[in-house]
Write a protein that holds these residues in place. Structure first.
Motif, PDB file in Angstrom:
ATOM      1  N   VAL A  40       0.929  -1.432  -0.102  1.00  0.00           N
ATOM      2  CA  VAL A  40      -0.109  -0.012  -0.033  1.00  0.00           C
ATOM      3  C   VAL A  40       0.794   1.110   0.043  1.00  0.00           C
ATOM      4  O   VAL A  40       1.771   1.311   0.772  1.00  0.00           O
ATOM      5  CB  VAL A  40      -0.914  -0.029   1.144  1.00  0.00           C
ATOM      6  CG1 VAL A  40      -1.664   1.022   1.185  1.00  0.00           C
ATOM      7  CG2 VAL A  40      -1.662  -1.290   1.397  1.00  0.00           C
ATOM      8  N   SER A 148      -1.199  -7.819  -3.650  1.00  0.00           N
ATOM      9  CA  SER A 148      -2.017  -6.975  -4.118  1.00  0.00           C
ATOM     10  C   SER A 148      -1.382  -5.639  -4.012  1.00  0.00           C
ATOM     11  O   SER A 148      -0.585  -5.677  -3.034  1.00  0.00           O
ATOM     12  CB  SER A 148      -3.551  -6.930  -3.378  1.00  0.00           C
ATOM     13  OG  SER A 148      -3.063  -6.816  -1.867  1.00  0.00           O
ATOM     14  N   LYS A 149      -1.869  -4.626  -4.753  1.00  0.00           N
ATOM     15  CA  LYS A 149      -1.059  -3.376  -4.848  1.00  0.00           C
ATOM     16  C   LYS A 149      -2.092  -2.241  -4.757  1.00  0.00           C
ATOM     17  O   LYS A 149      -3.228  -2.331  -5.504  1.00  0.00           O
ATOM     18  CB  LYS A 149       0.014  -3.222  -6.256  1.00  0.00           C
ATOM     19  CG  LYS A 149       0.775  -4.219  -6.388  1.00  0.00           C
ATOM     20  CD  LYS A 149       1.774  -4.064  -7.632  1.00  0.00           C
ATOM     21  CE  LYS A 149       2.867  -4.967  -7.786  1.00  0.00           C
ATOM     22  NZ  LYS A 149       2.233  -6.101  -8.127  1.00  0.00           N
ATOM     23  N   ARG A 150      -2.096  -1.258  -3.995  1.00  0.00           N
ATOM     24  CA  ARG A 150      -3.167  -0.424  -3.783  1.00  0.00           C
ATOM     25  C   ARG A 150      -2.485   0.941  -3.370  1.00  0.00           C
ATOM     26  O   ARG A 150      -1.687   1.114  -2.388  1.00  0.00           O
ATOM     27  CB  ARG A 150      -4.253  -0.678  -2.461  1.00  0.00           C
ATOM     28  CG  ARG A 150      -5.213   0.138  -2.598  1.00  0.00           C
ATOM     29  CD  ARG A 150      -6.273  -0.428  -1.283  1.00  0.00           C
ATOM     30  NE  ARG A 150      -6.718  -1.673  -1.605  1.00  0.00           N
ATOM     31  CZ  ARG A 150      -7.644  -2.019  -2.299  1.00  0.00           C
ATOM     32  NH1 ARG A 150      -8.639  -0.770  -2.880  1.00  0.00           N
ATOM     33  NH2 ARG A 150      -8.166  -3.277  -2.830  1.00  0.00           N
ATOM     34  N   VAL A 152      -3.663   4.854  -1.966  1.00  0.00           N
ATOM     35  CA  VAL A 152      -4.607   5.410  -1.404  1.00  0.00           C
ATOM     36  C   VAL A 152      -4.415   6.967  -1.808  1.00  0.00           C
ATOM     37  O   VAL A 152      -3.290   7.526  -0.842  1.00  0.00           O
ATOM     38  CB  VAL A 152      -4.630   5.135  -0.140  1.00  0.00           C
ATOM     39  CG1 VAL A 152      -5.853   5.885   0.785  1.00  0.00           C
ATOM     40  CG2 VAL A 152      -5.079   3.731   0.076  1.00  0.00           C
ATOM     41  N   THR A 181      -4.669  -0.827  -7.931  1.00  0.00           N
ATOM     42  CA  THR A 181      -6.211  -0.218  -7.424  1.00  0.00           C
ATOM     43  C   THR A 181      -5.790   1.087  -6.760  1.00  0.00           C
ATOM     44  O   THR A 181      -5.012   1.143  -5.955  1.00  0.00           O
ATOM     45  CB  THR A 181      -7.041  -1.103  -6.610  1.00  0.00           C
ATOM     46  OG1 THR A 181      -7.016  -2.465  -6.999  1.00  0.00           O
ATOM     47  CG2 THR A 181      -8.294  -0.314  -6.343  1.00  0.00           C
ATOM     48  N   ASP A 183      -7.847   4.144  -4.790  1.00  0.00           N
ATOM     49  CA  ASP A 183      -8.675   4.528  -4.148  1.00  0.00           C
ATOM     50  C   ASP A 183      -8.419   6.024  -3.700  1.00  0.00           C
ATOM     51  O   ASP A 183      -7.300   6.496  -3.438  1.00  0.00           O
ATOM     52  CB  ASP A 183      -8.902   3.957  -2.765  1.00  0.00           C
ATOM     53  CG  ASP A 183      -9.151   2.336  -3.118  1.00  0.00           C
ATOM     54  OD1 ASP A 183     -10.316   2.139  -3.508  1.00  0.00           O
ATOM     55  OD2 ASP A 183      -8.347   1.463  -2.591  1.00  0.00           O
ATOM     56  N   GLY A 206     -11.163   1.182  -8.298  1.00  0.00           N
ATOM     57  CA  GLY A 206     -11.210   1.738  -6.741  1.00  0.00           C
ATOM     58  C   GLY A 206     -12.351   2.427  -6.425  1.00  0.00           C
ATOM     59  O   GLY A 206     -13.374   2.513  -7.033  1.00  0.00           O
ATOM     60  N   LEU A 224      -9.116   0.457   3.847  1.00  0.00           N
ATOM     61  CA  LEU A 224      -8.477   0.358   2.613  1.00  0.00           C
ATOM     62  C   LEU A 224      -7.070  -0.384   2.701  1.00  0.00           C
ATOM     63  O   LEU A 224      -7.079  -1.350   2.049  1.00  0.00           O
ATOM     64  CB  LEU A 224      -8.255   1.352   1.996  1.00  0.00           C
ATOM     65  CG  LEU A 224      -9.498   2.429   1.281  1.00  0.00           C
ATOM     66  CD1 LEU A 224      -9.035   3.683   0.876  1.00  0.00           C
ATOM     67  CD2 LEU A 224     -10.348   1.453   0.520  1.00  0.00           C
ATOM     68  N   ALA A 228      -6.511  -4.349   1.812  1.00  0.00           N
ATOM     69  CA  ALA A 228      -5.084  -4.845   0.832  1.00  0.00           C
ATOM     70  C   ALA A 228      -4.629  -5.981   1.500  1.00  0.00           C
ATOM     71  O   ALA A 228      -4.024  -7.025   0.531  1.00  0.00           O
ATOM     72  CB  ALA A 228      -4.201  -3.759   1.035  1.00  0.00           C
TER      73      ALA A 228
END
Length: 423
Positions: A40, A148-150, A152, A181, A183, A206, A224, A228
């Motif tokens: 994240v 997973s990659k996010r 924010v 994703t 967000d 997102g 969030l 992740a």
């Protein structure tokens, strides 16, 4: 004495070899765990407008710092977290310099909470709002690994560095197919800012959230980050064909492909008697497209007879259009060997997106296909009857009841008229 020395030396060598043999697999396991760890990157707007004091009586920057401290305390151990800033370092008026003002405050990796909090405490609202450049750099921060990659993004204003449109940047990131994703959270947003942050989020699947209180900001960022860490299903890449006979045979699972404008994609699924095929497809517009579009999913027999279809349409600048279908195959009779064999169902995916002017048509739009072959209902032949399923019997009973009630009411009405005339 020499023999004992040799025995001792040999035993030590054996223990050392065993220890080394155990150490290497452990290192390999650690590397594999690190590669699969969720990542994240928190991207924080530190532009001059973050000085405004309109969140619970304090500045937006103070609210963001408080929220970050609580989020850092609650971050799960397995999450590799980083912090990137935009507009934190250049206070001047030169636009070219201000639009390069994005820096990695804390690198994405195992979290040292004290060090990260110390870094956040040094932030002061300063300069411009280069959202587009910050997103490109954040995508590089998360490069590598299979988890997973996010991203924010927390911002209180729209980008000030056009023509590098952050919405186009988000589409470019989505087109890379790296499963990232974005967000977005808007601090006290206005209409224009809300539209831009929503567009960024939609381009990568997102979410956008409007935030006006510190507690809301803390809760949403925590949510969030926790999301992740949830296990995710990694789609399997496949390539559909231009006709059913050449199509790949798929089993239950999640698949990704790309469908060019005006192109049909075919896939095959084997369905046994007594099973039900459930299929759904989503097509994402990862670039500027013309309004009015749709997606069609058809289940067809190998000879070409349509069994069932699902379709959906939309209208807007960017969107994800999804549809699905269900096909139950009836149980076979013991005497009918032909019906007892598996049936090959051809799935055809077609979309009506069209590229805008000066927009590249390749690669095709991202397509996600979900296949699920499950045990069918006890009477699978009835499930699709007129689209009513087992409610068909209830409808028949209601029709019969209404018919009989009408006969009785008509007889009573005639009897009452006859009595009235007699009297």
């Amino acid at each position: 004495m020499i023999t004992r020395t040799r025995l001792v030396t040999g035993a030590c060598a054996l223990l050392a070899a065993l220890a080394a043999g155990m150490a290497f697999p452990a290192g390999a396991v650690a590397d594999e765990t690190s590669a699969l760890a969720p990542k994240v990157d928190l991207v924080l707007d530190v532009s001059g407008s973050m000085r405004a004091k309109d969140i619970d009586g304090k500045s937006r920057m103070a609210a963001a710092k408080q929220a970050f401290n609580e989020v850092l305390d609650a971050t799960p151990e397995e999450v590799q977290l980083g912090i990137r800033t935009l507009g934190a370092n250049y206070p001047g008026d030169d636009r070219r310099t201000g639009c390069k003002d994005t820096a990695q405050l804390y690198p994405v990796g195992p979290l040292d909470r004290t060090e990260a909090k110390t870094a956040v405490a040094t932030l002061t609202p300063t300069g411009w709002t280069p959202i587009g450049p910050a997103l490109l750099k954040a995508a590089d921060d998360l490069d590598g690994g299979e988890g997973s990659k996010r991203i924010v993004l927390i911002s209180d204003g729209e980008d000030t560095c056009a023509p590098l449109d952050p919405c186009e940047v988000a589409r470019e990131i989505a087109a890379k197919g790296i499963g990232l994703t974005i967000d977005t959270l808007g601090l006290v947003p206005n209409t224009k800012m809300r539209q831009q942050l929503s567009c960024i989020a939609e381009a990568t699947g997102g979410t956008f959230t409007s935030v006006e209180h510190t507690e809301e900001l803390t809760d949403k960022v925590n949510q969030l980050v926790d999301r992740a860490a949830d296990p995710v299903v990694t789609p399997v890449a496949t390539t559909g064909a231009d006709q059913c006979a050449k199509a790949p045979t798929l089993k239950s699972g999640l698949y990704t492909d790309r469908a060019e404008f005006g192109q049909q994609r075919w896939y095959r699924v084997d369905v046994e008697p007594g099973q039900e095929l459930r299929a759904s497809v989503s097509v994402a517009a990862d670039r500027a497209v013309n309004p009015s579009y749709g997606v069609l999913l058809r289940a067809v027999t190998a000879p070409g007879r349509e069994i069932v279809r699902g379709e959906a349409a939309g209208n807007g600048r960017t969107d994800v259009v999804s549809t699905g279908l269900r096909y139950p195959k009836a149980e076979a009779d013991d005497e009918d060997e032909t019906a007892a064999a598996a049936e090959t169902v051809c799935l055809q995916v077609t979309h009506s997106f069209s590229a805008g002017s000066k927009v590249q048509s390749t690669p095709g739009l991202p397509l996600e296909l979900t296949i699920d072959v499950v045990d069918g209902p006890s009477q699978s032949s009835d499930v699709a009857s007129f689209g009513l399923g087992r409610g068909w019997w209830l409808l028949g009973a209601l029709i019969l009841t209404g018919f009989l009630a009408g006969l009785v009411w008509g007889w009573l009405s005639r009897w009452r008229v006859a009595v009235w005339r007699t009297n």
